[in-house]
Design a protein around this motif. Structure first.
Motif, PDB file in Angstrom:
ATOM      1  N   GLY A  32       0.783  -1.230   0.000  1.00 52.68           N
ATOM      2  CA  GLY A  32       0.000   0.000   0.000  1.00 52.68           C
ATOM      3  C   GLY A  32       0.812   1.276   0.000  1.00 52.68           C
ATOM      4  O   GLY A  32       0.336   2.303   0.475  1.00 52.68           O
ATOM      5  N   TRP A  33       2.014   1.251  -0.529  1.00 48.08           N
ATOM      6  CA  TRP A  33       2.856   2.447  -0.549  1.00 48.08           C
ATOM      7  C   TRP A  33       2.440   3.438  -1.626  1.00 48.08           C
ATOM      8  O   TRP A  33       2.648   4.637  -1.477  1.00 48.08           O
ATOM      9  N   LEU A  34       1.889   2.954  -2.728  1.00 42.40           N
ATOM     10  CA  LEU A  34       1.482   3.856  -3.803  1.00 42.40           C
ATOM     11  C   LEU A  34       0.192   4.576  -3.429  1.00 42.40           C
ATOM     12  O   LEU A  34      -0.685   3.994  -2.783  1.00 42.40           O
ATOM     13  N   PRO A  35       0.060   5.831  -3.861  1.00 38.06           N
ATOM     14  CA  PRO A  35      -1.206   6.525  -3.619  1.00 38.06           C
ATOM     15  C   PRO A  35      -2.320   5.866  -4.424  1.00 38.06           C
ATOM     16  O   PRO A  35      -2.091   5.403  -5.532  1.00 38.06           O
ATOM     17  N   ARG A  36      -3.472   5.797  -3.830  1.00 33.50           N
ATOM     18  CA  ARG A  36      -4.637   5.208  -4.499  1.00 33.50           C
ATOM     19  C   ARG A  36      -5.638   6.308  -4.765  1.00 33.50           C
ATOM     20  O   ARG A  36      -5.794   7.174  -3.939  1.00 33.50           O
ATOM     21  N   PRO A  37      -6.357   6.299  -5.844  1.00 29.11           N
ATOM     22  CA  PRO A  37      -6.174   5.411  -6.980  1.00 29.11           C
ATOM     23  C   PRO A  37      -5.012   5.874  -7.854  1.00 29.11           C
ATOM     24  O   PRO A  37      -4.583   7.027  -7.777  1.00 29.11           O
ATOM     25  N   VAL A  88       2.827   7.741 -14.377  1.00 35.10           N
ATOM     26  CA  VAL A  88       3.729   6.854 -13.646  1.00 35.10           C
ATOM     27  C   VAL A  88       4.945   6.517 -14.513  1.00 35.10           C
ATOM     28  O   VAL A  88       4.800   6.123 -15.668  1.00 35.10           O
ATOM     29  N   LEU A  89       6.121   6.674 -13.921  1.00 36.76           N
ATOM     30  CA  LEU A  89       7.361   6.221 -14.550  1.00 36.76           C
ATOM     31  C   LEU A  89       7.788   4.940 -13.864  1.00 36.76           C
ATOM     32  O   LEU A  89       8.040   4.923 -12.651  1.00 36.76           O
ATOM     33  N   CYS A  90       7.846   3.862 -14.622  1.00 33.12           N
ATOM     34  CA  CYS A  90       8.387   2.595 -14.131  1.00 33.12           C
ATOM     35  C   CYS A  90       9.853   2.595 -14.542  1.00 33.12           C
ATOM     36  O   CYS A  90      10.183   2.348 -15.702  1.00 33.12           O
ATOM     37  N   LEU A  91      10.717   2.879 -13.605  1.00 30.99           N
ATOM     38  CA  LEU A  91      12.135   3.105 -13.865  1.00 30.99           C
ATOM     39  C   LEU A  91      12.917   1.806 -13.752  1.00 30.99           C
ATOM     40  O   LEU A  91      12.886   1.153 -12.708  1.00 30.99           O
ATOM     41  N   ALA A  92      13.589   1.439 -14.840  1.00 33.01           N
ATOM     42  CA  ALA A  92      14.337   0.184 -14.903  1.00 33.01           C
ATOM     43  C   ALA A  92      13.420  -0.975 -14.527  1.00 33.01           C
ATOM     44  O   ALA A  92      13.780  -1.859 -13.779  1.00 33.01           O
ATOM     45  N   SER A  93      12.212  -0.925 -15.055  1.00 32.48           N
ATOM     46  CA  SER A  93      11.164  -1.867 -14.659  1.00 32.48           C
ATOM     47  C   SER A  93      10.527  -2.588 -15.827  1.00 32.48           C
ATOM     48  O   SER A  93       9.360  -2.973 -15.764  1.00 32.48           O
ATOM     49  N   GLY A  94      11.260  -2.772 -16.909  1.00 32.94           N
ATOM     50  CA  GLY A  94      10.726  -3.561 -18.003  1.00 32.94           C
ATOM     51  C   GLY A  94      10.557  -5.003 -17.561  1.00 32.94           C
ATOM     52  O   GLY A  94      10.973  -5.388 -16.471  1.00 32.94           O
ATOM     53  N   GLY A  95       9.912  -5.783 -18.387  1.00 39.32           N
ATOM     54  CA  GLY A  95       9.750  -7.193 -18.066  1.00 39.32           C
ATOM     55  C   GLY A  95       8.318  -7.672 -18.138  1.00 39.32           C
ATOM     56  O   GLY A  95       8.041  -8.835 -17.894  1.00 39.32           O
ATOM     57  N   GLY A  96       7.380  -6.771 -18.439  1.00 41.35           N
ATOM     58  CA  GLY A  96       6.006  -7.193 -18.625  1.00 41.35           C
ATOM     59  C   GLY A  96       5.186  -7.313 -17.366  1.00 41.35           C
ATOM     60  O   GLY A  96       4.159  -7.982 -17.351  1.00 41.35           O
ATOM     61  N   ALA A 144      -3.258  -1.207 -16.616  1.00 39.51           N
ATOM     62  CA  ALA A 144      -4.566  -1.850 -16.459  1.00 39.51           C
ATOM     63  C   ALA A 144      -5.389  -1.163 -15.378  1.00 39.51           C
ATOM     64  O   ALA A 144      -6.619  -1.168 -15.433  1.00 39.51           O
ATOM     65  N   ALA A 145      -4.709  -0.554 -14.418  1.00 38.79           N
ATOM     66  CA  ALA A 145      -5.398   0.176 -13.346  1.00 38.79           C
ATOM     67  C   ALA A 145      -5.713   1.615 -13.749  1.00 38.79           C
ATOM     68  O   ALA A 145      -6.225   2.383 -12.943  1.00 38.79           O
ATOM     69  N   GLY A 146      -5.379   1.984 -14.990  1.00 37.57           N
ATOM     70  CA  GLY A 146      -5.733   3.306 -15.488  1.00 37.57           C
ATOM     71  C   GLY A 146      -4.652   4.358 -15.422  1.00 37.57           C
ATOM     72  O   GLY A 146      -4.889   5.515 -15.768  1.00 37.57           O
ATOM     73  N   ALA A 147      -3.449   3.986 -14.987  1.00 35.58           N
ATOM     74  CA  ALA A 147      -2.346   4.952 -14.939  1.00 35.58           C
ATOM     75  C   ALA A 147      -1.837   5.229 -16.355  1.00 35.58           C
ATOM     76  O   ALA A 147      -1.977   4.398 -17.253  1.00 35.58           O
ATOM     77  N   LYS A 148      -1.252   6.396 -16.525  1.00 35.75           N
ATOM     78  CA  LYS A 148      -0.586   6.762 -17.778  1.00 35.75           C
ATOM     79  C   LYS A 148       0.881   6.387 -17.609  1.00 35.75           C
ATOM     80  O   LYS A 148       1.645   7.119 -16.982  1.00 35.75           O
ATOM     81  N   VAL A 149       1.281   5.260 -18.136  1.00 33.22           N
ATOM     82  CA  VAL A 149       2.548   4.622 -17.805  1.00 33.22           C
ATOM     83  C   VAL A 149       3.610   4.843 -18.881  1.00 33.22           C
ATOM     84  O   VAL A 149       3.350   4.674 -20.068  1.00 33.22           O
ATOM     85  N   THR A 150       4.813   5.170 -18.396  1.00 30.92           N
ATOM     86  CA  THR A 150       6.020   5.144 -19.209  1.00 30.92           C
ATOM     87  C   THR A 150       6.977   4.177 -18.538  1.00 30.92           C
ATOM     88  O   THR A 150       7.239   4.299 -17.341  1.00 30.92           O
ATOM     89  N   VAL A 151       7.481   3.224 -19.287  1.00 27.31           N
ATOM     90  CA  VAL A 151       8.473   2.287 -18.772  1.00 27.31           C
ATOM     91  C   VAL A 151       9.815   2.658 -19.384  1.00 27.31           C
ATOM     92  O   VAL A 151       9.954   2.692 -20.606  1.00 27.31           O
ATOM     93  N   PHE A 153       6.185  13.320 -14.108  1.00 29.57           N
ATOM     94  CA  PHE A 153       5.544  12.140 -13.539  1.00 29.57           C
ATOM     95  C   PHE A 153       5.049  12.417 -12.129  1.00 29.57           C
ATOM     96  O   PHE A 153       5.667  13.160 -11.373  1.00 29.57           O
ATOM     97  N   ASP A 154       3.920  11.817 -11.801  1.00 28.46           N
ATOM     98  CA  ASP A 154       3.361  11.918 -10.449  1.00 28.46           C
ATOM     99  C   ASP A 154       3.978  10.877  -9.527  1.00 28.46           C
ATOM    100  O   ASP A 154       4.099  11.089  -8.329  1.00 28.46           O
ATOM    101  N   ILE A 155       4.314   9.722 -10.106  1.00 30.65           N
ATOM    102  CA  ILE A 155       4.847   8.598  -9.336  1.00 30.65           C
ATOM    103  C   ILE A 155       6.024   8.005 -10.107  1.00 30.65           C
ATOM    104  O   ILE A 155       5.943   7.838 -11.323  1.00 30.65           O
ATOM    105  N   VAL A 156       7.099   7.708  -9.388  1.00 28.57           N
ATOM    106  CA  VAL A 156       8.222   6.978  -9.971  1.00 28.57           C
ATOM    107  C   VAL A 156       8.362   5.688  -9.178  1.00 28.57           C
ATOM    108  O   VAL A 156       8.489   5.709  -7.957  1.00 28.57           O
ATOM    109  N   LEU A 157       8.318   4.596  -9.899  1.00 27.44           N
ATOM    110  CA  LEU A 157       8.394   3.270  -9.287  1.00 27.44           C
ATOM    111  C   LEU A 157       9.644   2.585  -9.798  1.00 27.44           C
ATOM    112  O   LEU A 157       9.882   2.533 -10.996  1.00 27.44           O
TER     113      LEU A 157
END
Length: 121
Positions: free
Chosen positions: A42-47, A53-61, A69-76, A116-120
């Motif tokens: 539960g660390w990420l803000p909901r919803p 969202v930036l998924c940093l060094a997070s490729g892999g599917g 799928a949860a509706g975020a605007k994602v950049t990997v 980005f609002d969130i960096v993961l």
């Protein structure tokens, strides 16, 4: 490209081709609760819907497609084109919209600052 980055790219490309640990795409079960699958504590803000969202060094599917799928605007962003390919495969199969960028996490100059609002990671 720095020699260490080239070495890491080759290593992660091979991991992706072999579907080794950290290169295992999200499962159907993960898509039942996509945010919970990415963030069981539960660390990420909901919803996350609508958040950039930036998924940093997070490729892999996994993370990127699940958050999309949860509706975020994602950049990997990932150094490995093969890891990014896994994200494309999952996104295409599920009809998800996400952007992938081939970049090293030590040089994100291809991304716009503060976009980005969130960096993961």
């Amino acid at each position: 490209m720095k020699p260490v980055n080239e070495h890491n790219r080759r290593a992660w490309d091979q991991r992706a081709r072999d579907r080794q640990r950290h290169a295992e795409s999200a499962s159907d079960k993960d898509f039942v609760d996509p945010v919970g699958a990415v963030d069981p504590y539960g660390w990420l803000p909901r919803p996350v819907s609508g958040r950039r969202v930036l998924c940093l060094a997070s490729g892999g599917g996994r993370q990127g497609p699940l958050l999309a799928a949860a509706g975020a605007k994602v950049t990997v962003a990932d150094l490995s084109p093969e890891m990014l390919r896994l994200d494309h495969e999952v996104a295409t199969r599920r009809g998800l919209d996400l952007k992938t960028v081939e970049a090293s996490m030590d040089d994100l100059s291809v991304l716009v600052d503060a976009s980005f609002d969130i960096v993961l990671q």
